[in-house]
Enzyme design. Structure first.
Site, PDB file in Angstrom:
ATOM      1  N   LYS A   1      22.467 -15.010 -13.734  1.00 15.69           N
ATOM      2  CA  LYS A   1      22.642 -13.582 -13.448  1.00 15.69           C
ATOM      3  C   LYS A   1      24.111 -13.280 -13.146  1.00 15.69           C
ATOM      4  O   LYS A   1      24.648 -12.265 -13.559  1.00 15.69           O
ATOM      5  CB  LYS A   1      21.772 -13.152 -12.263  1.00 15.69           C
ATOM      6  CG  LYS A   1      20.310 -12.961 -12.602  1.00 15.69           C
ATOM      7  CD  LYS A   1      20.075 -11.679 -13.371  1.00 15.69           C
ATOM      8  CE  LYS A   1      18.751 -11.667 -14.116  1.00 15.69           C
ATOM      9  NZ  LYS A   1      18.581 -12.609 -15.210  1.00 15.69           N
TER      10      LYS A   1
ATOM     11  N   LYS B   1      18.640  -7.135 -25.440  1.00 13.07           N
ATOM     12  CA  LYS B   1      17.409  -7.316 -24.671  1.00 13.07           C
ATOM     13  C   LYS B   1      16.444  -8.259 -25.379  1.00 13.07           C
ATOM     14  O   LYS B   1      15.774  -9.063 -24.748  1.00 13.07           O
ATOM     15  CB  LYS B   1      16.753  -5.946 -24.455  1.00 13.07           C
ATOM     16  CG  LYS B   1      15.529  -5.976 -23.564  1.00 13.07           C
ATOM     17  CD  LYS B   1      15.890  -6.242 -22.117  1.00 13.07           C
ATOM     18  CE  LYS B   1      14.691  -6.460 -21.233  1.00 13.07           C
ATOM     19  NZ  LYS B   1      15.053  -7.266 -20.039  1.00 13.07           N
TER      20      LYS B   1
ATOM     21  N   HIS C   1      27.073 -36.296  -7.683  1.00 14.03           N
ATOM     22  CA  HIS C   1      27.287 -36.997  -8.953  1.00 14.03           C
ATOM     23  C   HIS C   1      28.302 -36.271  -9.827  1.00 14.03           C
ATOM     24  O   HIS C   1      28.292 -36.419 -11.042  1.00 14.03           O
ATOM     25  CB  HIS C   1      25.952 -37.165  -9.683  1.00 14.03           C
ATOM     26  CG  HIS C   1      24.963 -37.945  -8.871  1.00 14.03           C
ATOM     27  ND1 HIS C   1      25.094 -39.305  -8.659  1.00 14.03           N
ATOM     28  CD2 HIS C   1      23.881 -37.557  -8.159  1.00 14.03           C
ATOM     29  CE1 HIS C   1      24.109 -39.714  -7.873  1.00 14.03           C
ATOM     30  NE2 HIS C   1      23.368 -38.670  -7.543  1.00 14.03           N
TER      31      HIS C   1
ATOM     32  N   CYS D   1       0.860  -1.179   0.000  1.00 15.25           N
ATOM     33  CA  CYS D   1       0.000   0.000   0.000  1.00 15.25           C
ATOM     34  C   CYS D   1       0.898   1.231   0.000  1.00 15.25           C
ATOM     35  O   CYS D   1       2.111   1.126   0.155  1.00 15.25           O
ATOM     36  CB  CYS D   1      -0.857   0.048   1.268  1.00 15.25           C
ATOM     37  SG  CYS D   1      -1.735  -1.483   1.581  1.00 15.25           S
TER      38      CYS D   1
ATOM     39  N   ASN E   1       1.086  -0.042   5.973  1.00 18.14           N
ATOM     40  CA  ASN E   1       1.477  -0.776   4.768  1.00 18.14           C
ATOM     41  C   ASN E   1       2.189  -2.029   5.236  1.00 18.14           C
ATOM     42  O   ASN E   1       3.173  -1.935   5.970  1.00 18.14           O
ATOM     43  CB  ASN E   1       2.416   0.111   3.935  1.00 18.14           C
ATOM     44  CG  ASN E   1       3.078  -0.652   2.796  1.00 18.14           C
ATOM     45  OD1 ASN E   1       2.531  -1.641   2.304  1.00 18.14           O
ATOM     46  ND2 ASN E   1       4.235  -0.185   2.378  1.00 18.14           N
ATOM     47  N   GLY E   2       1.705  -3.211   4.828  1.00 15.02           N
ATOM     48  CA  GLY E   2       2.376  -4.450   5.217  1.00 15.02           C
ATOM     49  C   GLY E   2       1.398  -5.465   5.758  1.00 15.02           C
ATOM     50  O   GLY E   2       0.197  -5.403   5.482  1.00 15.02           O
TER      51      GLY E   2
ATOM     52  N   GLU F   1      18.782 -19.532 -12.154  1.00 14.28           N
ATOM     53  CA  GLU F   1      18.677 -18.103 -12.452  1.00 14.28           C
ATOM     54  C   GLU F   1      19.790 -17.312 -11.739  1.00 14.28           C
ATOM     55  O   GLU F   1      20.380 -16.394 -12.320  1.00 14.28           O
ATOM     56  CB  GLU F   1      17.292 -17.582 -12.033  1.00 14.28           C
ATOM     57  CG  GLU F   1      17.107 -16.076 -12.038  1.00 14.28           C
ATOM     58  CD  GLU F   1      17.210 -15.428 -13.411  1.00 14.28           C
ATOM     59  OE1 GLU F   1      17.378 -16.147 -14.409  1.00 14.28           O
ATOM     60  OE2 GLU F   1      17.146 -14.185 -13.466  1.00 14.28           O
TER      61      GLU F   1
ATOM     62  N   GLU G   1      26.077 -13.425 -16.492  1.00 12.69           N
ATOM     63  CA  GLU G   1      25.844 -12.379 -17.487  1.00 12.69           C
ATOM     64  C   GLU G   1      26.198 -10.985 -16.980  1.00 12.69           C
ATOM     65  O   GLU G   1      26.529 -10.109 -17.772  1.00 12.69           O
ATOM     66  CB  GLU G   1      24.406 -12.410 -18.021  1.00 12.69           C
ATOM     67  CG  GLU G   1      23.337 -12.039 -17.032  1.00 12.69           C
ATOM     68  CD  GLU G   1      21.946 -12.024 -17.651  1.00 12.69           C
ATOM     69  OE1 GLU G   1      21.809 -11.698 -18.829  1.00 12.69           O
ATOM     70  OE2 GLU G   1      20.992 -12.347 -16.927  1.00 12.69           O
TER      71      GLU G   1
ATOM     72  N   TRP H   1      -3.790  -1.756  -1.202  1.00 13.19           N
ATOM     73  CA  TRP H   1      -3.810  -2.967  -2.010  1.00 13.19           C
ATOM     74  C   TRP H   1      -4.153  -4.083  -1.032  1.00 13.19           C
ATOM     75  O   TRP H   1      -3.367  -4.422  -0.157  1.00 13.19           O
ATOM     76  CB  TRP H   1      -2.444  -3.191  -2.669  1.00 13.19           C
ATOM     77  CG  TRP H   1      -2.530  -4.284  -3.652  1.00 13.19           C
ATOM     78  CD1 TRP H   1      -3.222  -4.272  -4.825  1.00 13.19           C
ATOM     79  CD2 TRP H   1      -1.946  -5.573  -3.549  1.00 13.19           C
ATOM     80  NE1 TRP H   1      -3.087  -5.466  -5.454  1.00 13.19           N
ATOM     81  CE2 TRP H   1      -2.318  -6.282  -4.711  1.00 13.19           C
ATOM     82  CE3 TRP H   1      -1.138  -6.199  -2.607  1.00 13.19           C
ATOM     83  CZ2 TRP H   1      -1.914  -7.589  -4.935  1.00 13.19           C
ATOM     84  CZ3 TRP H   1      -0.745  -7.492  -2.839  1.00 13.19           C
ATOM     85  CH2 TRP H   1      -1.126  -8.174  -3.990  1.00 13.19           C
TER      86      TRP H   1
ATOM     87  N   ARG I   1       1.191   1.554  -5.864  1.00 16.47           N
ATOM     88  CA  ARG I   1       1.363   0.590  -4.779  1.00 16.47           C
ATOM     89  C   ARG I   1       0.038  -0.080  -4.385  1.00 16.47           C
ATOM     90  O   ARG I   1       0.021  -0.979  -3.541  1.00 16.47           O
ATOM     91  CB  ARG I   1       1.958   1.284  -3.551  1.00 16.47           C
ATOM     92  CG  ARG I   1       3.295   1.949  -3.820  1.00 16.47           C
ATOM     93  CD  ARG I   1       3.795   2.676  -2.597  1.00 16.47           C
ATOM     94  NE  ARG I   1       4.074   1.744  -1.519  1.00 16.47           N
ATOM     95  CZ  ARG I   1       5.206   1.087  -1.377  1.00 16.47           C
ATOM     96  NH1 ARG I   1       6.174   1.257  -2.237  1.00 16.47           N
ATOM     97  NH2 ARG I   1       5.371   0.255  -0.378  1.00 16.47           N
TER      98      ARG I   1
HETATM   99  C1  F6R Z   1      18.638 -13.055 -18.782  1.00 18.77           C
HETATM  100  C2  F6R Z   1      17.757 -12.655 -19.865  1.00 18.77           C
HETATM  101  C3  F6R Z   1      17.566 -13.572 -20.986  1.00 18.77           C
HETATM  102  C4  F6R Z   1      16.097 -13.566 -21.451  1.00 18.77           C
HETATM  103  C5  F6R Z   1      15.951 -14.406 -22.713  1.00 18.77           C
HETATM  104  C6  F6R Z   1      14.510 -14.540 -23.156  1.00 18.77           C
HETATM  105  O1  F6R Z   1      18.712 -12.089 -17.785  1.00 18.77           O
HETATM  106  O2  F6R Z   1      17.224 -11.567 -19.845  1.00 18.77           O
HETATM  107  O3  F6R Z   1      17.973 -14.861 -20.680  1.00 18.77           O
HETATM  108  O4  F6R Z   1      15.312 -14.063 -20.422  1.00 18.77           O
HETATM  109  O5  F6R Z   1      16.698 -13.835 -23.766  1.00 18.77           O
HETATM  110  O6  F6R Z   1      13.950 -13.299 -23.449  1.00 18.77           O
HETATM  111  P1  F6R Z   1      12.394 -13.130 -23.535  1.00 18.77           P
HETATM  112  O7  F6R Z   1      11.822 -13.357 -22.198  1.00 18.77           O
HETATM  113  O8  F6R Z   1      12.188 -11.742 -24.046  1.00 18.77           O
HETATM  114  O9  F6R Z   1      11.905 -14.164 -24.520  1.00 18.77           O
END
Ligand code: F6R
Length: 628
Positions: free
Chosen positions: A505, A623, A524, A2, A98-99, A501, A508, A74, A27
């Site tokens: 991260k 992206k 293994h 909220c 809020n919370g 993930e 990359e 919310w 929010r």
């Molecule tokens: C990692 C990342 C990529 C995307 C991937 C798929 O941080 O951003 O691995 O997740 O290129 O992209 P979308 O979701 O746009 O299909």
């Protein structure tokens, strides 16, 4: 989640508060309200729905006082109706919150035993009862608040005011944010800088367990025992670039912080707050054109979705990169809740492995951009094979959105950082809704279990706000972490995709060696990698696999690895086994991955930052990957 605002100063508090609430409407916006002094009493005006409804009600009201608080809600506890809107008033005390107060049931029962009468279904109202009771018992507003804070468990930021103290606001927090700004004539306290910036660029960010006391234009800070503390003022001096990033150094960090909001936006359309049920909204199977979605009849569309889900015999989740890990989380959720077989595939593998797509298959494609070439090709292949395709995209009207049979949206807002953050957490929240919908269609979700799961989901944004506090831990730890030779992320079950993930991260952003592993696979092979130069990040929430995960942690520790474990609540065993133990709120297994994401994102961000890497545009990446 909220938004709250408090004001003390010469202007009409209603104007300042409503302006502030407008900047905080992101929010929450299912009801709003203000309590402002008038003739020495708090006049409380509340309205269901968007802030504009409150504004209409306020148009005919006058106020002569100079202090007030406001709230945009919310809903988590109690449906979004006027009686549940804040501020909550008891006696001469009003509060906004809020919370979530986790021990509210116990506290409320105690108060009712003592004769208190509750007028809302919220957890928040009890704070007003507690403060008012302490004041009735002889405490002043300041000491009343100091007395009641230790009783509250959970995540909260609260403003409390009382008619006997017409120049005072008490503010305290544990979890959700609070900022206060002051100029020569007035004080504004709010959930977010945006509500304060029109009045001053000199602000103080409250830390957890800190208490703010406003008296006129004077502000003082205390710890929770009432001992005075000193705090450093922050002068907000934003360049145009920083304004675009809203003060964050990088878009990625801004987007990490936006997650409580984007998760709320993702799930909001699909949850009926009153009945605590899931009801996928305007998926549009069979409609043909995304442009038609808005015009659909929600009830008929939901029935159509249920019919399709009921007939589904096999689900395929197909995506790339981070979106693929969202798909893996979906695999665990859908399979476990609905008992429907699910296969999760990387799109570039799926499209070339000549997949067998039996009759009555549902293929769920996940893509932030909606344009990723391999995922789009997989979508086309699935449609040609006669499957129903449901797309989960962030970008509306993207190629996948247009070509799919059914449509769901992450509603995460624009994601600028190349490394995906908020799109993933939004998708995880959405997949919770999809899994529940599938389970309902299959007759696998008893009403009480649905209500429980929906409540956990609704509480998630608030929990995420408290987990963001680990930002400062990683900002400090990064200088040590960056010297490790490598990082091993481990988890089991629905937490395993978060391990993958976390490693992605780190690779990359920081360009460092990192691996994500199913914790049970360590012996293994990968166990051979572990020595004291390897950092182990162990996801060990309190779920049905906890004991097994702890055994894996012990194996890693015995080989000398430096261990950061991430678990649920206070856990002395994990703390003793680890070099650092990070406690997350105790939530349902379906929600753990969403909370775990935040520390692994923050860790990569800060390690990359301390290595001087280009965080928003890592080398060699783009992206939207529209080529194979
Ligand atoms: C990692 C990342 C990529 C995307 C991937 C798929 O941080 O951003 O691995 O997740 O290129 O992209 P979308 O979701 O746009 O299909």
């Amino acid at each position: 989640m909220c938004g709250i605002v408090g004001y003390c100063g010469p202007e009409n508090p209603v104007d300042v508060i409503v302006q502030g609430l407008k900047t905080l409407e992101y929010r929450g916006y299912d009801s709003a309200g203000v309590a402002v002094l008038n003739q020495g009493k708090f006049k409380r005006i509340r309205a269901e729905g968007k802030l504009s409804h409150l504004e209409q009600k306020l148009a005919n009201e006058t106020f002569d006082g100079h202090l007030g608080v406001g709230h945009t809600r919310w809903a988590t506890h109690g449906p979004p109706v006027e009686k549940n809107a804040h501020p909550h008033a008891v006696g001469s005390t009003s509060i906004v919150h809020n919370g979530i107060i986790e021990n509210y049931a116990t506290l409320k029962a105690e108060l009712i035993d003592e004769g208190a009468v509750f007028t809302s279904d919220t957890d928040s109202e009890l704070i007003a009862h507690l403060v008012d009771k302490a004041i009735a018992g002889g405490k002043d507003l300041f000491h009343a608040v100091i007395e009641i804070i230790p009783k509250l468990e959970g995540a909260y930021s609260v403003l409390a005011v009382n008619e006997a103290y017409p120049e005072e606001i008490m503010a305290f927090k544990s979890g959700p944010p609070l900022v206060v700004g002051r100029n020569d004539k007035e004080v504004v306290v709010a959930s977010d800088l945006a509500a304060i910036m029109p009045y001053t660029n000199k602000v103080f960010f409250l830390q957890d367990e800190e208490v703010l006391h406003v008296i006129g234009t004077k502000i003082e800070f205390f710890d929770q025992k009432g001992q005075k503390i000193s705090k450093k003022e922050t002068v907000i001096d934003w360049s145009p670039e920083l304004i675009e990033k809203q003060g964050y150094d990088h878009f990625m960090l801004k987007e990490i912080y936006e997650q409580p909001r984007s998760v709320a936006m993702a799930m909001n359309p699909h949850i009926d707050l009153e009945s605590k049920t899931v009801r996928l909204n305007k998926v549009g199977f069979g409609v043909g054109h995304v442009e038609e979605l808005e015009r659909l009849d929600s009830a008929a569309d939901w029935q159509n979705t249920l019919n399709i889900f009921k007939s589904v015999k096999r689900v395929f989740m197909v995506a790339c990169g981070t979106s693929y890990y969202a798909g893996m989380v979906g695999e665990y959720l859908i399979e476990q809740l609905s008992r429907t077989p699910v296969e999760c595939d990387i799109a570039s593998e799926f499209r070339y492995r000549h997949p067998v797509i039996p009759e009555n298959s549902l293929v769920i494609v996940i893509s932030q951009s909606g344009e990723t070439a391999d995922t789009l090709a997989a979508l086309r292949l699935a449609r040609e094979a006669g499957a129903q395709v449901l797309s989960i995209c962030n970008v509306k009207n993207s190629s996948m959105d247009r070509e799919a049979d059914g449509h769901l949206y992450m509603n995460a807002g624009v994601e600028v950082g190349v490394a995906s953050t908020k799109a993933l957490s939004s998708t995880m929240a959405l997949l919770n809704c999809v899994a529940m919908a599938m389970a309902k269609a299959k007759g696998q979700l008893p009403e009480d279990q649905e209500a429980e799961l929906v409540e956990s989901l609704l509480a998630t944004p608030s929990h995420m706000e408290s987990v963001l506090a680990y930002d400062s831990f990683f900002a400090e730890a990064a200088s040590t972490l960056k010297d490790f030779r490598g990082f091993l992320y481990m988890g089991r079950g629905v937490n395993y995709p978060v391990a993958l993930e976390g490693a992605l991260k780190m690779k990359e952003l920081a360009y460092m060696h990192a691996e994500g592993y199913a914790a049970g696979e360590m012996k293994h092979g990968p166990l051979a990698l572990i020595d004291e130069s390897m950092a182990i990040i162990m996801l060990a929430p309190s779920d049905e696999l906890y004991d097994k995960t702890v055994s894996n942690l012990e194996e890693a520790k015995a080989r000398g690895g430096k261990i950061i474990s991430i678990g649920s609540g206070k856990n002395e065993k994990l703390a003793a086994l680890s070099d650092h133990y990070l406690a997350l709120p105790e939530v349902s297994w379906t929600i753990n991955p969403i909370l775990e994401l935040i520390p692994v994102q923050l860790m990569s961000y800060h390690v990359a930052h301390s290595l001087g890497k280009d965080i928003d545009q890592p080398r060699n990446l783009a992206k939207s990957v529209t080529v194979e």
